[in-house]
Design a protein around this motif. Structure first.
Motif, PDB file in Angstrom:
ATOM      1  N   ARG A  75      20.850  -6.321  37.724  1.00 28.90           N
ATOM      2  CA  ARG A  75      21.680  -5.141  38.033  1.00 28.90           C
ATOM      3  C   ARG A  75      22.995  -5.310  37.298  1.00 28.90           C
ATOM      4  NH1 ARG A  75      18.838  -0.790  40.582  1.00 28.90           N
ATOM      5  NH2 ARG A  75      17.015  -1.922  41.289  1.00 28.90           N
ATOM      6  N   ASP A 123      20.055  11.805  44.585  1.00 30.66           N
ATOM      7  CA  ASP A 123      19.134  10.671  44.681  1.00 30.66           C
ATOM      8  C   ASP A 123      19.852   9.390  45.103  1.00 30.66           C
ATOM      9  OD1 ASP A 123      16.658   9.524  44.495  1.00 30.66           O
ATOM     10  OD2 ASP A 123      16.737   9.193  42.342  1.00 30.66           O
ATOM     11  N   THR A 124      20.931   9.536  45.871  1.00 27.35           N
ATOM     12  CA  THR A 124      21.727   8.385  46.295  1.00 27.35           C
ATOM     13  C   THR A 124      21.850   8.394  47.826  1.00 27.35           C
ATOM     14  OG1 THR A 124      23.687   9.734  45.882  1.00 27.35           O
ATOM     15  CG2 THR A 124      23.043   8.211  44.146  1.00 27.35           C
ATOM     16  N   HIS A 184      11.991  -1.858  31.140  1.00 26.15           N
ATOM     17  CA  HIS A 184      12.900  -0.701  31.082  1.00 26.15           C
ATOM     18  C   HIS A 184      14.345  -1.129  31.233  1.00 26.15           C
ATOM     19  CE1 HIS A 184      13.411  -1.053  35.372  1.00 26.15           C
ATOM     20  NE2 HIS A 184      12.092  -0.972  35.549  1.00 26.15           N
ATOM     21  N   GLY A 223      11.694   4.202  34.986  1.00 20.93           N
ATOM     22  CA  GLY A 223      12.736   4.037  33.978  1.00 20.93           C
ATOM     23  C   GLY A 223      13.058   5.255  33.128  1.00 20.93           C
ATOM     24  N   GLY A 283      22.070   0.903  43.678  1.00 19.33           N
ATOM     25  CA  GLY A 283      20.882   1.339  42.957  1.00 19.33           C
ATOM     26  C   GLY A 283      21.218   1.954  41.610  1.00 19.33           C
ATOM     27  N   ASP A 291      13.140   9.345  48.991  1.00 17.69           N
ATOM     28  CA  ASP A 291      13.282   9.043  47.555  1.00 17.69           C
ATOM     29  C   ASP A 291      12.105   9.597  46.771  1.00 17.69           C
ATOM     30  OD1 ASP A 291      13.993   7.930  45.149  1.00 17.69           O
ATOM     31  OD2 ASP A 291      13.670   5.860  45.746  1.00 17.69           O
ATOM     32  N   GLU A 323      27.302   2.819  44.374  1.00 16.82           N
ATOM     33  CA  GLU A 323      25.943   2.517  44.824  1.00 16.82           C
ATOM     34  C   GLU A 323      25.425   1.262  44.145  1.00 16.82           C
ATOM     35  OE1 GLU A 323      24.137   4.038  47.006  1.00 16.82           O
ATOM     36  OE2 GLU A 323      24.790   6.122  47.135  1.00 16.82           O
ATOM     37  N   LEU A 330      27.150   3.920  39.902  1.00 17.40           N
ATOM     38  CA  LEU A 330      25.811   3.356  40.064  1.00 17.40           C
ATOM     39  C   LEU A 330      25.768   2.042  39.304  1.00 17.40           C
ATOM     40  CD1 LEU A 330      23.812   6.520  38.957  1.00 17.40           C
ATOM     41  CD2 LEU A 330      23.799   5.631  41.290  1.00 17.40           C
ATOM     42  N   HIS A 387      13.688  13.703  41.021  1.00 21.63           N
ATOM     43  CA  HIS A 387      12.372  13.252  40.559  1.00 21.63           C
ATOM     44  C   HIS A 387      11.297  13.481  41.606  1.00 21.63           C
ATOM     45  CE1 HIS A 387      12.452   9.227  42.678  1.00 21.63           C
ATOM     46  NE2 HIS A 387      13.763   9.383  42.545  1.00 21.63           N
ATOM     47  N   GLU A 442      11.013   6.506  38.626  1.00 16.27           N
ATOM     48  CA  GLU A 442      10.740   5.195  39.222  1.00 16.27           C
ATOM     49  C   GLU A 442      10.200   4.196  38.200  1.00 16.27           C
ATOM     50  OE1 GLU A 442      11.923   4.506  41.954  1.00 16.27           O
ATOM     51  OE2 GLU A 442      11.839   6.176  43.359  1.00 16.27           O
ATOM     52  N   VAL A 467      20.409  -1.213  35.408  1.00 18.47           N
ATOM     53  CA  VAL A 467      19.330  -2.177  35.635  1.00 18.47           C
ATOM     54  C   VAL A 467      18.604  -2.420  34.327  1.00 18.47           C
ATOM     55  CG1 VAL A 467      17.661  -0.407  36.339  1.00 18.47           C
ATOM     56  CG2 VAL A 467      17.339  -2.753  37.104  1.00 18.47           C
ATOM     57  N   ILE A 501      20.191   5.002  38.542  1.00 20.42           N
ATOM     58  CA  ILE A 501      19.513   6.217  38.096  1.00 20.42           C
ATOM     59  C   ILE A 501      19.784   6.308  36.599  1.00 20.42           C
ATOM     60  CG2 ILE A 501      19.185   8.687  38.485  1.00 20.42           C
ATOM     61  CD1 ILE A 501      20.601   8.397  41.163  1.00 20.42           C
ATOM     62  N   PRO A 502      18.857   5.721  35.822  1.00 25.51           N
ATOM     63  CA  PRO A 502      19.128   5.505  34.399  1.00 25.51           C
ATOM     64  C   PRO A 502      19.566   6.764  33.635  1.00 25.51           C
ATOM     65  CG  PRO A 502      17.130   4.348  35.038  1.00 25.51           C
ATOM     66  CD  PRO A 502      17.568   5.135  36.237  1.00 25.51           C
TER      67      PRO A 502
HETATM   68  N1  BES Z   1      17.038   6.718  44.279  1.00 27.04           N
HETATM   69  C1  BES Z   1      16.928   5.471  43.649  1.00 27.04           C
HETATM   70  C2  BES Z   1      18.244   4.894  43.158  1.00 27.04           C
HETATM   71  C3  BES Z   1      19.290   4.722  44.218  1.00 27.04           C
HETATM   72  C4  BES Z   1      18.979   4.231  45.461  1.00 27.04           C
HETATM   73  C5  BES Z   1      20.573   5.028  43.919  1.00 27.04           C
HETATM   74  C6  BES Z   1      19.950   4.096  46.422  1.00 27.04           C
HETATM   75  C7  BES Z   1      21.543   4.864  44.849  1.00 27.04           C
HETATM   76  C8  BES Z   1      21.231   4.418  46.121  1.00 27.04           C
HETATM   77  C9  BES Z   1      15.999   5.568  42.461  1.00 27.04           C
HETATM   78  O1  BES Z   1      14.860   6.330  42.698  1.00 27.04           O
HETATM   79  C10 BES Z   1      15.531   4.206  42.106  1.00 27.04           C
HETATM   80  O2  BES Z   1      14.952   3.539  42.910  1.00 27.04           O
HETATM   81  N2  BES Z   1      15.802   3.796  40.895  1.00 27.04           N
HETATM   82  C11 BES Z   1      15.357   2.553  40.369  1.00 27.04           C
HETATM   83  C12 BES Z   1      15.537   2.613  38.892  1.00 27.04           C
HETATM   84  C13 BES Z   1      14.661   1.716  38.116  1.00 27.04           C
HETATM   85  C14 BES Z   1      13.216   1.833  38.469  1.00 27.04           C
HETATM   86  C15 BES Z   1      14.858   1.957  36.637  1.00 27.04           C
HETATM   87  C16 BES Z   1      16.131   1.393  40.960  1.00 27.04           C
HETATM   88  O3  BES Z   1      17.332   1.505  41.268  1.00 27.04           O
HETATM   89  O4  BES Z   1      15.520   0.339  41.133  1.00 27.04           O
END
Ligand code: BES
Ligand code: MN
Length: 457
Positions: A331, A182-183, A365, A158, A401, A121, A399, A197, A88, A156, A200, A403-404
Protein backbone atom coordinates in the motif's frame (compact mmCIF):
# COMPACT_ATOMS: atom_id res chain seq x y z
CA UNK A 1 -25.24 -15.54 12.53
CA UNK A 2 -22.58 -13.24 13.94
CA UNK A 3 -23.61 -10.81 16.63
CA UNK A 4 -24.44 -7.26 15.79
CA UNK A 5 -24.74 -5.04 18.83
CA UNK A 6 -27.05 -2.09 19.24
CA UNK A 7 -28.85 -2.54 15.98
CA UNK A 8 -32.26 -0.93 16.27
CA UNK A 9 -35.11 -2.69 14.54
CA UNK A 10 -35.43 -1.19 11.14
CA UNK A 11 -38.70 -0.47 9.45
CA UNK A 12 -38.35 -0.87 5.72
CA UNK A 13 -39.79 2.28 4.30
CA UNK A 14 -37.97 1.66 1.07
CA UNK A 15 -39.96 1.52 -2.12
CA UNK A 16 -40.51 -2.14 -3.02
CA UNK A 17 -39.12 -1.65 -6.52
CA UNK A 18 -35.89 -0.20 -5.09
CA UNK A 19 -35.42 -3.31 -2.98
CA UNK A 20 -36.21 -5.51 -5.96
CA UNK A 21 -33.56 -3.67 -8.00
CA UNK A 22 -31.04 -4.18 -5.22
CA UNK A 23 -31.73 -7.91 -5.00
CA UNK A 24 -31.66 -8.37 -8.78
CA UNK A 25 -28.30 -6.58 -8.98
CA UNK A 26 -26.88 -8.71 -6.14
CA UNK A 27 -27.98 -12.00 -7.67
CA UNK A 28 -25.39 -11.74 -10.48
CA UNK A 29 -22.14 -13.44 -9.45
CA UNK A 30 -20.11 -10.78 -11.25
CA UNK A 31 -16.73 -12.10 -10.08
CA UNK A 32 -14.23 -10.36 -12.33
CA UNK A 33 -11.12 -12.30 -11.38
CA UNK A 34 -12.41 -15.74 -12.38
CA UNK A 35 -12.75 -16.48 -16.13
CA UNK A 36 -15.43 -19.05 -15.39
CA UNK A 37 -17.73 -16.16 -14.49
CA UNK A 38 -17.17 -13.95 -17.57
CA UNK A 39 -20.64 -14.69 -18.89
CA UNK A 40 -22.25 -13.78 -15.55
CA UNK A 41 -20.23 -10.58 -15.33
CA UNK A 42 -21.52 -9.60 -18.75
CA UNK A 43 -25.12 -10.46 -17.78
CA UNK A 44 -24.78 -8.09 -14.85
CA UNK A 45 -23.57 -5.33 -17.19
CA UNK A 46 -26.55 -5.96 -19.48
CA UNK A 47 -28.91 -5.73 -16.51
CA UNK A 48 -27.43 -2.32 -15.65
CA UNK A 49 -27.88 -1.06 -19.20
CA UNK A 50 -31.53 -2.12 -19.01
CA UNK A 51 -32.03 -0.45 -15.64
CA UNK A 52 -30.36 2.80 -16.75
CA UNK A 53 -32.30 2.91 -20.00
CA UNK A 54 -35.45 2.30 -17.98
CA UNK A 55 -34.94 5.45 -15.90
CA UNK A 56 -34.48 7.59 -19.01
CA UNK A 57 -30.73 7.63 -19.61
CA UNK A 58 -28.98 6.76 -22.82
CA UNK A 59 -26.96 3.73 -21.80
CA UNK A 60 -24.50 1.56 -23.67
CA UNK A 61 -22.18 -1.35 -23.12
CA UNK A 62 -18.61 -0.58 -24.17
CA UNK A 63 -16.62 -3.75 -24.80
CA UNK A 64 -12.99 -3.97 -23.60
CA UNK A 65 -10.43 -6.78 -23.85
CA UNK A 66 -11.74 -7.70 -20.38
CA UNK A 67 -15.17 -7.00 -18.93
CA UNK A 68 -17.42 -4.33 -20.49
CA UNK A 69 -17.83 -0.77 -19.25
CA UNK A 70 -21.38 0.50 -18.73
CA UNK A 71 -21.65 4.14 -19.84
CA UNK A 72 -24.83 6.17 -19.44
CA UNK A 73 -25.63 9.83 -20.13
CA UNK A 74 -28.58 12.15 -19.96
CA UNK A 75 -29.31 14.78 -22.61
CA UNK A 76 -26.41 17.23 -22.18
CA UNK A 77 -27.08 20.97 -22.39
CA UNK A 78 -24.74 23.94 -22.65
CA UNK A 79 -24.19 26.11 -19.58
CA UNK A 80 -24.56 23.28 -17.07
CA UNK A 81 -21.95 21.53 -14.95
CA UNK A 82 -20.93 18.06 -16.06
CA UNK A 83 -20.54 15.38 -13.40
CA UNK A 84 -18.94 11.98 -13.88
CA UNK A 85 -20.19 9.37 -11.43
CA UNK A 86 -18.04 6.25 -11.23
CA UNK A 87 -18.48 2.86 -9.60
CA UNK A 88 -18.02 -0.83 -10.29
CA UNK A 89 -20.36 -3.78 -10.77
CA UNK A 90 -17.72 -6.48 -10.34
CA UNK A 91 -17.22 -8.17 -7.00
CA UNK A 92 -14.56 -10.14 -5.15
CA UNK A 93 -14.87 -13.94 -5.03
CA UNK A 94 -17.09 -15.07 -2.14
CA UNK A 95 -14.60 -17.64 -0.82
CA UNK A 96 -14.45 -19.21 1.69
CA UNK A 97 -18.06 -20.21 1.04
CA UNK A 98 -18.50 -22.26 4.21
CA UNK A 99 -18.13 -19.14 6.35
CA UNK A 100 -21.25 -17.47 4.90
CA UNK A 101 -24.46 -17.68 6.95
CA UNK A 102 -26.50 -17.48 3.74
CA UNK A 103 -25.53 -18.02 0.09
CA UNK A 104 -23.48 -15.03 -1.20
CA UNK A 105 -25.54 -14.46 -4.34
CA UNK A 106 -28.92 -15.03 -2.74
CA UNK A 107 -29.48 -11.73 -0.88
CA UNK A 108 -31.33 -11.83 2.45
CA UNK A 109 -32.54 -9.01 4.68
CA UNK A 110 -31.84 -9.42 8.41
CA UNK A 111 -32.50 -6.65 10.92
CA UNK A 112 -32.23 -3.97 8.27
CA UNK A 113 -29.03 -5.30 6.71
CA UNK A 114 -28.88 -6.95 3.30
CA UNK A 115 -26.33 -9.77 3.16
CA UNK A 116 -24.70 -10.70 -0.15
CA UNK A 117 -21.34 -10.45 -1.91
CA UNK A 118 -21.11 -6.92 -3.29
CA UNK A 119 -23.86 -5.59 -0.99
CA UNK A 120 -21.59 -2.70 0.00
CA UNK A 121 -18.64 -3.02 -2.40
CA UNK A 122 -19.90 -1.65 -4.69
CA UNK A 123 -23.44 -2.61 -5.68
CA UNK A 124 -25.34 -0.99 -2.80
CA UNK A 125 -23.31 2.17 -3.17
CA UNK A 126 -23.54 2.50 -6.95
CA UNK A 127 -27.26 1.62 -6.82
CA UNK A 128 -27.83 4.52 -4.45
CA UNK A 129 -26.48 6.79 -7.21
CA UNK A 130 -28.73 5.18 -9.78
CA UNK A 131 -31.83 5.40 -7.58
CA UNK A 132 -30.98 8.98 -6.61
CA UNK A 133 -30.82 9.84 -10.30
CA UNK A 134 -34.07 7.95 -10.92
CA UNK A 135 -35.94 9.81 -8.15
CA UNK A 136 -34.57 13.16 -9.32
CA UNK A 137 -35.79 12.55 -12.87
CA UNK A 138 -39.17 11.39 -11.52
CA UNK A 139 -39.56 14.47 -9.34
CA UNK A 140 -38.07 17.19 -11.56
CA UNK A 141 -38.47 15.73 -15.03
CA UNK A 142 -34.72 15.98 -15.61
CA UNK A 143 -31.34 16.23 -13.92
CA UNK A 144 -29.84 19.62 -12.98
CA UNK A 145 -26.45 18.64 -14.42
CA UNK A 146 -24.98 16.89 -17.45
CA UNK A 147 -24.27 13.34 -16.35
CA UNK A 148 -21.75 10.68 -17.25
CA UNK A 149 -22.27 7.47 -15.33
CA UNK A 150 -19.37 5.06 -15.77
CA UNK A 151 -19.68 1.65 -14.10
CA UNK A 152 -16.84 -0.74 -14.77
CA UNK A 153 -16.44 -4.49 -14.34
CA UNK A 154 -12.74 -4.68 -13.48
CA UNK A 155 -12.17 -2.54 -10.40
CA UNK A 156 -11.46 -5.50 -8.15
CA UNK A 157 -8.71 -6.67 -10.53
CA UNK A 158 -6.99 -3.32 -10.99
CA UNK A 159 -9.04 -1.49 -13.69
CA UNK A 160 -6.56 -2.49 -16.41
CA UNK A 161 -8.82 -1.46 -19.31
CA UNK A 162 -10.57 1.59 -17.92
CA UNK A 163 -7.65 3.96 -18.55
CA UNK A 164 -7.86 3.21 -22.26
CA UNK A 165 -11.62 3.82 -22.19
CA UNK A 166 -10.94 7.24 -20.61
CA UNK A 167 -8.26 8.06 -23.19
CA UNK A 168 -10.37 6.93 -26.15
CA UNK A 169 -13.37 8.94 -24.97
CA UNK A 170 -11.49 11.83 -23.40
CA UNK A 171 -13.38 14.51 -25.34
CA UNK A 172 -16.86 13.10 -24.85
CA UNK A 173 -16.16 12.47 -21.18
CA UNK A 174 -15.06 16.05 -20.48
CA UNK A 175 -16.47 16.78 -17.00
CA UNK A 176 -16.05 19.25 -14.16
CA UNK A 177 -15.77 16.75 -11.35
CA UNK A 178 -15.98 13.03 -10.54
CA UNK A 179 -18.10 11.55 -7.76
CA UNK A 180 -17.32 8.13 -6.28
CA UNK A 181 -19.03 6.37 -3.39
CA UNK A 182 -16.70 3.36 -3.22
CA UNK A 183 -15.22 4.41 0.14
CA UNK A 184 -16.24 4.35 3.79
CA UNK A 185 -18.26 6.19 6.41
CA UNK A 186 -16.33 6.68 9.61
CA UNK A 187 -19.25 5.25 11.56
CA UNK A 188 -23.03 4.79 11.26
CA UNK A 189 -24.84 8.05 10.73
CA UNK A 190 -21.70 10.19 10.29
CA UNK A 191 -21.47 11.50 6.72
CA UNK A 192 -17.91 11.25 5.48
CA UNK A 193 -15.87 12.93 2.78
CA UNK A 194 -12.62 11.12 2.02
CA UNK A 195 -9.86 13.25 0.56
CA UNK A 196 -7.20 10.57 0.15
CA UNK A 197 -6.66 6.95 -0.85
CA UNK A 198 -3.65 4.72 -0.52
CA UNK A 199 -2.22 3.26 -3.72
CA UNK A 200 -1.48 -0.41 -4.21
CA UNK A 201 1.01 -2.41 -6.21
CA UNK A 202 1.29 -6.17 -6.38
CA UNK A 203 3.76 -8.93 -7.13
CA UNK A 204 3.92 -12.69 -6.92
CA UNK A 205 6.97 -14.73 -6.05
CA UNK A 206 7.86 -18.34 -6.66
CA UNK A 207 10.76 -20.05 -4.92
CA UNK A 208 12.00 -23.24 -6.56
CA UNK A 209 14.39 -25.87 -5.21
CA UNK A 210 14.48 -29.40 -6.59
CA UNK A 211 12.98 -30.11 -10.02
CA UNK A 212 10.24 -32.27 -8.46
CA UNK A 213 8.74 -33.06 -5.06
CA UNK A 214 11.11 -35.27 -3.06
CA UNK A 215 10.95 -37.87 -0.29
CA UNK A 216 11.95 -35.79 2.75
CA UNK A 217 13.74 -38.70 4.37
CA UNK A 218 15.74 -39.66 1.34
CA UNK A 219 16.72 -36.09 0.39
CA UNK A 220 15.91 -33.92 3.45
CA UNK A 221 18.99 -32.12 4.78
CA UNK A 222 20.91 -32.38 1.53
CA UNK A 223 18.88 -29.84 -0.52
CA UNK A 224 17.26 -26.57 0.49
CA UNK A 225 13.54 -26.71 1.29
CA UNK A 226 11.75 -24.04 -0.82
CA UNK A 227 9.07 -23.48 1.82
CA UNK A 228 11.68 -22.82 4.50
CA UNK A 229 13.51 -20.51 2.11
CA UNK A 230 10.28 -18.65 1.31
CA UNK A 231 9.41 -18.28 4.99
CA UNK A 232 12.89 -16.88 5.70
CA UNK A 233 12.65 -14.54 2.74
CA UNK A 234 9.23 -13.22 3.73
CA UNK A 235 10.51 -12.76 7.26
CA UNK A 236 13.00 -10.18 5.98
CA UNK A 237 10.25 -7.84 4.73
CA UNK A 238 9.50 -6.30 8.15
CA UNK A 239 11.14 -5.58 11.45
CA UNK A 240 9.43 -6.74 14.64
CA UNK A 241 7.33 -3.58 14.89
CA UNK A 242 5.89 -4.02 11.43
CA UNK A 243 8.10 -1.43 9.80
CA UNK A 244 8.97 -2.38 6.24
CA UNK A 245 12.65 -3.35 6.03
CA UNK A 246 13.13 -2.81 2.27
CA UNK A 247 15.95 -0.31 1.73
CA UNK A 248 14.61 3.01 0.42
CA UNK A 249 10.96 2.06 1.00
CA UNK A 250 10.20 5.15 3.11
CA UNK A 251 12.45 7.58 1.24
CA UNK A 252 9.63 9.43 -0.54
CA UNK A 253 6.99 9.08 2.17
CA UNK A 254 5.56 12.47 3.06
CA UNK A 255 5.35 12.93 6.83
CA UNK A 256 1.92 13.40 8.30
CA UNK A 257 1.25 17.04 9.10
CA UNK A 258 0.50 18.02 12.68
CA UNK A 259 -2.83 19.58 11.72
CA UNK A 260 -3.94 16.36 10.08
CA UNK A 261 -2.97 14.14 12.99
CA UNK A 262 -4.80 16.52 15.30
CA UNK A 263 -7.91 16.56 13.10
CA UNK A 264 -7.98 12.76 13.02
CA UNK A 265 -7.70 12.61 16.80
CA UNK A 266 -10.83 14.76 17.02
CA UNK A 267 -12.93 12.43 14.86
CA UNK A 268 -15.98 10.99 16.64
CA UNK A 269 -14.44 7.50 16.56
CA UNK A 270 -11.29 6.18 18.21
CA UNK A 271 -9.39 4.27 15.52
CA UNK A 272 -7.50 2.02 17.93
CA UNK A 273 -10.67 0.90 19.66
CA UNK A 274 -12.47 0.46 16.34
CA UNK A 275 -9.71 -1.74 14.90
CA UNK A 276 -9.70 -3.98 17.98
CA UNK A 277 -13.48 -4.24 17.95
CA UNK A 278 -13.90 -4.94 14.25
CA UNK A 279 -11.02 -7.31 13.68
CA UNK A 280 -10.99 -9.40 16.84
CA UNK A 281 -7.18 -9.21 16.75
CA UNK A 282 -5.72 -9.87 20.23
CA UNK A 283 -3.85 -6.55 20.27
CA UNK A 284 -2.93 -3.59 18.11
CA UNK A 285 0.12 -3.91 15.93
CA UNK A 286 2.05 -1.57 13.68
CA UNK A 287 4.68 1.03 13.19
CA UNK A 288 5.74 2.65 16.47
CA UNK A 289 4.78 6.29 16.91
CA UNK A 290 1.50 6.12 15.00
CA UNK A 291 -2.07 5.37 16.02
CA UNK A 292 -4.37 3.14 13.96
CA UNK A 293 -5.88 5.87 11.75
CA UNK A 294 -2.40 7.19 11.00
CA UNK A 295 -1.13 3.70 10.20
CA UNK A 296 -4.13 2.99 7.97
CA UNK A 297 -4.47 6.27 6.13
CA UNK A 298 -1.03 7.82 6.13
CA UNK A 299 1.60 5.07 6.27
CA UNK A 300 2.63 2.51 3.63
CA UNK A 301 2.69 -1.25 4.11
CA UNK A 302 4.00 -4.50 2.69
CA UNK A 303 1.45 -7.30 2.98
CA UNK A 304 1.60 -11.00 2.29
CA UNK A 305 -1.85 -11.80 0.89
CA UNK A 306 -1.37 -15.45 0.09
CA UNK A 307 1.12 -18.25 0.55
CA UNK A 308 1.27 -21.75 -0.76
CA UNK A 309 3.38 -24.83 -1.19
CA UNK A 310 3.72 -28.40 -0.07
CA UNK A 311 1.16 -30.81 1.27
CA UNK A 312 -2.05 -29.23 2.54
CA UNK A 313 -4.25 -32.32 2.82
CA UNK A 314 -5.20 -34.41 5.85
CA UNK A 315 -2.54 -36.13 7.93
CA UNK A 316 1.18 -35.92 7.21
CA UNK A 317 3.13 -36.37 4.04
CA UNK A 318 6.91 -36.56 4.27
CA UNK A 319 7.75 -34.48 1.27
CA UNK A 320 9.99 -31.61 0.21
CA UNK A 321 8.00 -29.53 -2.23
CA UNK A 322 9.63 -28.49 -5.45
CA UNK A 323 8.40 -24.92 -5.01
CA UNK A 324 6.54 -22.45 -2.83
CA UNK A 325 4.77 -19.22 -3.71
CA UNK A 326 3.49 -16.04 -2.13
CA UNK A 327 1.40 -13.07 -3.26
CA UNK A 328 2.45 -9.65 -2.00
CA UNK A 329 0.97 -6.17 -2.19
CA UNK A 330 2.32 -2.83 -1.07
CA UNK A 331 0.00 0.00 0.00
CA UNK A 332 1.45 3.31 -1.09
CA UNK A 333 1.12 6.80 0.30
CA UNK A 334 2.14 10.24 -0.96
CA UNK A 335 4.78 10.60 -2.54
CA UNK A 336 5.77 6.97 -3.18
CA UNK A 337 5.87 5.71 -6.74
CA UNK A 338 4.60 2.21 -7.53
CA UNK A 339 7.25 1.37 -10.13
CA UNK A 340 10.04 2.45 -7.86
CA UNK A 341 8.64 0.48 -4.92
CA UNK A 342 8.39 -2.65 -7.10
CA UNK A 343 12.00 -2.16 -8.15
CA UNK A 344 13.15 -1.79 -4.55
CA UNK A 345 11.10 -4.82 -3.53
CA UNK A 346 12.51 -6.98 -6.32
CA UNK A 347 16.06 -5.98 -5.37
CA UNK A 348 15.35 -6.73 -1.69
CA UNK A 349 13.91 -10.16 -2.47
CA UNK A 350 16.85 -11.09 -4.73
CA UNK A 351 19.39 -9.89 -2.19
CA UNK A 352 17.80 -11.75 0.72
CA UNK A 353 17.07 -15.01 -1.08
CA UNK A 354 18.41 -17.90 1.02
CA UNK A 355 20.93 -20.31 -0.48
CA UNK A 356 19.92 -23.33 -2.52
CA UNK A 357 16.80 -22.04 -4.30
CA UNK A 358 15.90 -19.85 -7.26
CA UNK A 359 13.39 -17.01 -7.40
CA UNK A 360 10.84 -15.92 -10.01
CA UNK A 361 9.00 -12.64 -9.60
CA UNK A 362 5.90 -11.61 -11.56
CA UNK A 363 4.53 -8.09 -11.35
CA UNK A 364 0.79 -7.65 -10.83
CA UNK A 365 -1.61 -4.71 -10.97
CA UNK A 366 -0.65 -1.29 -9.77
CA UNK A 367 -2.50 1.89 -8.85
CA UNK A 368 -1.29 5.17 -7.34
CA UNK A 369 -2.39 6.94 -4.16
CA UNK A 370 -4.67 9.97 -4.31
CA UNK A 371 -4.85 13.13 -2.26
CA UNK A 372 -7.15 16.07 -2.90
CA UNK A 373 -8.43 19.19 -1.14
CA UNK A 374 -11.70 18.69 0.79
CA UNK A 375 -12.16 22.47 0.82
CA UNK A 376 -12.17 22.97 -2.97
CA UNK A 377 -15.48 24.37 -4.29
CA UNK A 378 -16.48 20.81 -5.24
CA UNK A 379 -15.41 19.55 -1.81
CA UNK A 380 -17.53 22.20 -0.10
CA UNK A 381 -20.53 21.30 -2.29
CA UNK A 382 -20.03 17.65 -1.36
CA UNK A 383 -19.92 18.55 2.33
CA UNK A 384 -23.17 20.52 2.04
CA UNK A 385 -24.87 17.55 0.38
CA UNK A 386 -23.54 15.15 3.01
CA UNK A 387 -24.71 17.35 5.86
CA UNK A 388 -28.14 17.72 4.29
CA UNK A 389 -28.63 14.02 3.57
CA UNK A 390 -27.53 12.75 7.00
CA UNK A 391 -28.33 15.79 9.12
CA UNK A 392 -25.00 15.58 10.95
CA UNK A 393 -21.51 17.08 10.88
CA UNK A 394 -19.23 15.77 8.15
CA UNK A 395 -16.08 13.79 8.96
CA UNK A 396 -13.05 14.48 6.74
CA UNK A 397 -10.79 11.44 6.47
CA UNK A 398 -8.34 9.56 4.27
CA UNK A 399 -8.76 5.90 3.37
CA UNK A 400 -6.54 2.85 3.59
CA UNK A 401 -8.07 1.22 0.52
CA UNK A 402 -7.33 1.95 -3.11
CA UNK A 403 -9.33 2.92 -6.18
CA UNK A 404 -6.72 2.91 -8.91
CA UNK A 405 -8.73 4.80 -11.52
CA UNK A 406 -9.21 7.91 -9.40
CA UNK A 407 -5.71 9.21 -10.13
CA UNK A 408 -6.42 8.71 -13.84
CA UNK A 409 -9.52 10.88 -13.62
CA UNK A 410 -7.02 13.56 -12.67
CA UNK A 411 -4.29 12.49 -15.10
CA UNK A 412 -6.44 11.82 -18.17
CA UNK A 413 -9.58 13.90 -17.68
CA UNK A 414 -8.02 16.64 -15.55
CA UNK A 415 -10.71 16.44 -12.85
CA UNK A 416 -10.73 15.95 -9.09
CA UNK A 417 -12.77 13.23 -7.40
CA UNK A 418 -15.21 13.63 -4.50
CA UNK A 419 -15.16 10.43 -2.46
CA UNK A 420 -18.42 10.11 -0.54
CA UNK A 421 -18.66 6.52 0.56
CA UNK A 422 -21.33 4.60 2.43
CA UNK A 423 -19.33 1.56 3.56
CA UNK A 424 -19.36 0.84 7.30
CA UNK A 425 -16.42 -0.65 9.19
CA UNK A 426 -18.39 -3.85 9.78
CA UNK A 427 -19.67 -4.22 6.18
CA UNK A 428 -17.28 -7.15 5.63
CA UNK A 429 -16.27 -6.12 2.12
CA UNK A 430 -14.09 -8.83 0.55
CA UNK A 431 -15.06 -11.15 3.46
CA UNK A 432 -17.83 -13.65 4.18
CA UNK A 433 -21.20 -12.16 5.21
CA UNK A 434 -20.75 -8.87 3.36
CA UNK A 435 -23.68 -6.61 4.14
CA UNK A 436 -25.17 -3.16 3.58
CA UNK A 437 -27.79 -1.50 5.79
CA UNK A 438 -30.92 -0.32 4.00
CA UNK A 439 -30.49 2.80 6.11
CA UNK A 440 -27.42 3.57 3.98
CA UNK A 441 -29.16 2.74 0.73
CA UNK A 442 -31.84 5.25 1.71
CA UNK A 443 -29.26 7.75 2.97
CA UNK A 444 -27.28 7.23 -0.22
CA UNK A 445 -30.32 7.99 -2.37
CA UNK A 446 -30.92 11.21 -0.39
CA UNK A 447 -27.22 12.03 -0.66
CA UNK A 448 -27.12 11.57 -4.40
CA UNK A 449 -30.18 13.72 -4.96
CA UNK A 450 -28.55 16.43 -2.84
CA UNK A 451 -25.18 16.04 -4.59
CA UNK A 452 -26.70 16.58 -8.02
CA UNK A 453 -28.38 19.75 -6.76
CA UNK A 454 -25.31 21.09 -4.94
CA UNK A 455 -22.97 20.41 -7.83
CA UNK A 456 -25.35 22.14 -10.23
CA UNK A 457 -24.37 25.31 -8.35
N1 BES B 1 -13.97 -0.12 -2.46
C1 BES B 1 -12.67 -0.64 -2.41
C2 BES B 1 -11.60 0.36 -2.02
C3 BES B 1 -11.82 1.04 -0.70
C4 BES B 1 -12.25 0.34 0.40
C5 BES B 1 -11.55 2.36 -0.59
C6 BES B 1 -12.46 0.98 1.60
C7 BES B 1 -11.72 2.99 0.60
C8 BES B 1 -12.20 2.30 1.70
C9 BES B 1 -12.29 -1.22 -3.75
O1 BES B 1 -13.31 -1.95 -4.36
C10 BES B 1 -11.15 -2.16 -3.56
O2 BES B 1 -11.26 -3.10 -2.83
N2 BES B 1 -10.06 -1.89 -4.22
C11 BES B 1 -8.91 -2.72 -4.22
C12 BES B 1 -8.05 -2.29 -5.35
C13 BES B 1 -7.13 -3.31 -5.87
C14 BES B 1 -7.80 -4.61 -6.20
C15 BES B 1 -6.40 -2.78 -7.08
C16 BES B 1 -8.17 -2.63 -2.90
O3 BES B 1 -8.12 -1.57 -2.25
O4 BES B 1 -7.61 -3.66 -2.50
MN1 MN C 1 -15.09 -1.29 -4.31
Amino acid sequence: MFARQNVPRYNVRMRASHLEDFYSFLRFPSISTDDNYSERVSECAHWLVGKLTGIGLKAELVPTPGHPVVWARNQHRGGRRTVLIYGHYDVQPPDPLELWDSPPFDPVLKDGYVFARGATDNKGQILSHILGIQETIEEDGELPINLHLVIEGEEEIGSANLGKFLIQNRDSLKSDVAVVSDTGMITRGVPTLSYGLRGVTALEIKVTGPKMDLHSGVFGGAVANPITALAQLLGTLHDREGRVAIAGFYDRVKSLEDWEREAWRKLPIDGDREVLKETGAPELFGEAGYNSFERLWGRPTAEINGIGGGYQGKGTKTVIASHAMAKLTFRLVPNQEGDEILKLARAHLRKNLPKGVTLDITDGHSGPWYLTDPHSPGGEAAQRALRKAFNADVALIREGGSIPIVSQFRGILGIETLLMGLALADCRAHSPNENFPLENLEGGIRLNKAVLRELAG
